[in-house]
Scaffold this motif. Structure first.
Motif, mmCIF file in Angstrom:
data_model
loop_
_atom_site.group_PDB
_atom_site.id
_atom_site.type_symbol
_atom_site.label_atom_id
_atom_site.label_comp_id
_atom_site.label_asym_id
_atom_site.label_seq_id
_atom_site.Cartn_x
_atom_site.Cartn_y
_atom_site.Cartn_z
ATOM 1 N N TRP A 212 98.652 78.814 33.117
ATOM 2 C CA TRP A 212 97.980 78.187 34.257
ATOM 3 C C TRP A 212 98.995 77.563 35.199
ATOM 4 O O TRP A 212 98.913 77.726 36.424
ATOM 5 C CB TRP A 212 97.001 77.128 33.762
ATOM 6 N N PHE A 213 99.968 76.840 34.660
ATOM 7 C CA PHE A 213 100.990 76.221 35.508
ATOM 8 C C PHE A 213 101.805 77.287 36.228
ATOM 9 O O PHE A 213 102.115 77.152 37.416
ATOM 10 C CB PHE A 213 101.910 75.344 34.648
ATOM 11 N N PHE A 214 102.148 78.372 35.527
ATOM 12 C CA PHE A 214 102.937 79.445 36.138
ATOM 13 C C PHE A 214 102.186 80.080 37.301
ATOM 14 O O PHE A 214 102.755 80.298 38.378
ATOM 15 C CB PHE A 214 103.267 80.496 35.080
ATOM 16 N N CYS A 215 100.913 80.380 37.103
ATOM 17 C CA CYS A 215 100.145 81.051 38.150
ATOM 18 C C CYS A 215 99.817 80.129 39.316
ATOM 19 O O CYS A 215 99.721 80.585 40.464
ATOM 20 C CB CYS A 215 98.844 81.612 37.564
ATOM 21 N N TYR A 222 102.935 82.970 42.416
ATOM 22 C CA TYR A 222 102.360 83.285 43.729
ATOM 23 C C TYR A 222 102.778 84.674 44.190
ATOM 24 O O TYR A 222 101.963 85.445 44.705
ATOM 25 C CB TYR A 222 102.811 82.229 44.736
ATOM 26 N N ARG A 223 104.046 84.997 43.980
ATOM 27 C CA ARG A 223 104.560 86.311 44.384
ATOM 28 C C ARG A 223 103.842 87.437 43.655
ATOM 29 O O ARG A 223 103.480 88.451 44.256
ATOM 30 C CB ARG A 223 106.055 86.367 44.081
ATOM 31 N N SER A 227 101.397 90.299 45.343
ATOM 32 C CA SER A 227 101.716 91.709 45.127
ATOM 33 C C SER A 227 100.522 92.473 44.580
ATOM 34 O O SER A 227 100.347 93.660 44.887
ATOM 35 C CB SER A 227 102.901 91.832 44.165
ATOM 36 N N GLY A 228 99.712 91.813 43.773
ATOM 37 C CA GLY A 228 98.533 92.480 43.237
ATOM 38 C C GLY A 228 97.399 92.576 44.228
ATOM 39 O O GLY A 228 96.690 93.581 44.281
ATOM 40 N N ALA A 233 101.390 93.447 52.224
ATOM 41 C CA ALA A 233 101.873 92.135 52.660
ATOM 42 C C ALA A 233 103.053 91.685 51.822
ATOM 43 O O ALA A 233 104.018 91.091 52.338
ATOM 44 C CB ALA A 233 100.741 91.117 52.574
ATOM 45 N N ALA A 234 103.016 91.966 50.519
ATOM 46 C CA ALA A 234 104.132 91.593 49.651
ATOM 47 C C ALA A 234 105.389 92.370 50.037
ATOM 48 O O ALA A 234 106.498 91.809 50.051
ATOM 49 C CB ALA A 234 103.767 91.873 48.196
#
Length: 367
Positions: A212-215, A222-223, A227-228, A233-234
């Motif tokens: 959760w913290f990573f996302c 965020y990157r 990208s997904g 845009a990425a």
């Protein structure tokens, strides 16, 4: 003929409602299946979904089976958010179990507090190493990570089978294909005396919090999400696609490897020809039912764990076939995909072209 037309971006409420709709449809279909199998639906549902969690031991088993699903599901969800599809979590789980088991057997008889942490590190590195193979082939040769990761699952199975039939087989095990039992220093401590749930469940909760913290709070998370959701845009922003692939596979491989350690250092206590009943594949369903959100994955893993335990109870008490568990899992995924289809798309009626000499055009709807 009708065709599919994309709807406007669905609301968050619609996305959260999709798993609930899928679960309800699964229950409705399940009641029909129970009737066809000669069972009274209400009693069958009680045995399958309620009775396993009515005792303290049942709750412990629920958390025990949810642990590898949480670990694998959280790792896969991070990759799926970046549109990187790792299908080989079960193979990475198996290799993590092998590397951790090798550490436990090498230090057999050593009663030291550092043995178990070393097994956890070895398991995570083993899962990462196995996941690095499809990552390398994808970024270097543009191969399909889906096919490569899936095929490596069966290579991992064969590797484990070779080891327990040969180099790692217990010499005092009466020729059974299994390793020696791990020592006390190489097994996870139990959370509650008398139950089988162990410290790996706490590790899975830490994994949920970390994911959760990573996302939510890191640029890398965020990157990967950008990208997904918007690859163009990425690319315009200069986000590196190979970095996302490597990060997704290494994270999911490490989490799956830790799940493997939780199995062999927990309820199994040794290496056997099979250390997973398919947790890595079930975790794919868990990730999507949880909407690729760490907290959602936690809740979906508990539901999937209940399907495993309920399936075992149904086999014993209702004399139903073992395939009932996989059937309910498949129904859940099928209805989830169907619900998502109608959330994101709608059928638009086409116009029938009139033959030469006719002017009337009749709308035609063909699903």
């Amino acid at each position: 003929m009708s065709r599919l037309e994309a709807r406007p971006a669905p609301s968050r409420a619609m996305m959260l409602a999709s798993p609930l709709i899928a679960a309800l449809a699964m229950l409705v279909t399940g009641s029909i299946l129970f009737l066809l199998l000669g069972q009274e639906p209400l009693h069958a549902f009680y045995v399958y979904f309620i009775k396993p969690a009515t005792t303290l031991y049942g709750v412990g088993e629920l958390l025990l089976k949810a642990t590898p699903l949480i670990l694998c599901g959280v790792g896969l969800a991070i990759g799926f958010r970046a549109d990187v599809h790792n299908i080989g979590a079960d193979g990475q789980l198996t290799v993590g179990a092998i590397t951790a088991g090798c550490v436990a057997l090498y230090f057999d008889g050593v009663e030291a507090p550092w043995v178990l942490p070393l097994m956890l590190v070895a398991g995570a590195l083993g899962g990462m190493a196995w996941a690095a193979i499809p990552a390398l082939l994808r970024t270097r040769f543009n191969t399909s990570e889906i096919l490569v990761s899936l095929m490596l699952v069966y290579v991992a199975y064969l590797l484990l089978s070779y080891l327990v039939h040969g180099p790692l087989r217990d010499p005092d095990g009466f020729n059974f294909p299994q390793s020696k039992m791990f020592g006390d220093s190489a097994t996870l401590p139990l959370l509650v005396e008398g139950l089988r749930v162990n410290a790996a469940f706490l590790l899975s909760l830490a994994g949920v919090a970390g994911a959760w913290f990573f996302c939510r709070h890191t640029f890398a998370g965020y990157r990967m999400q950008v990208s997904g959701m918007a690859p163009a845009a990425a690319l315009y922003a200069g986000f590196s696609a190979p970095k996302n692939v490597w990060l997704a596979f290494l994270v999911s491989g490490a989490m799956a490897g830790l799940a493997g350690v939780g199995e062999v250092a927990g309820p199994i206590g040794q290496l056997q020809p099979s250390v997973s009943p398919g947790y890595g594949f079930a975790a794919i369903i868990v990730a999507y039912v949880g909407r690729l959100h760490p907290v959602g994955v936690l809740l979906a893993a508990l539901l999937m764990s209940l399907l495993y335990i309920g399936g075992e109870a149904a086999q014993i008490e209702l004399q139903l076939p073992s395939a009932i568990t996989g059937l309910f899992q498949g129904l859940l995924l099928f209805y989830l995909l169907a619900a998502d289809l109608f959330i994101h798309y709608r059928f638009k009626p086409g116009v029938r072209v009139a033959p030469a000499g006719k002017t009337a055009a009749t709308p035609e709807i063909a699903a």
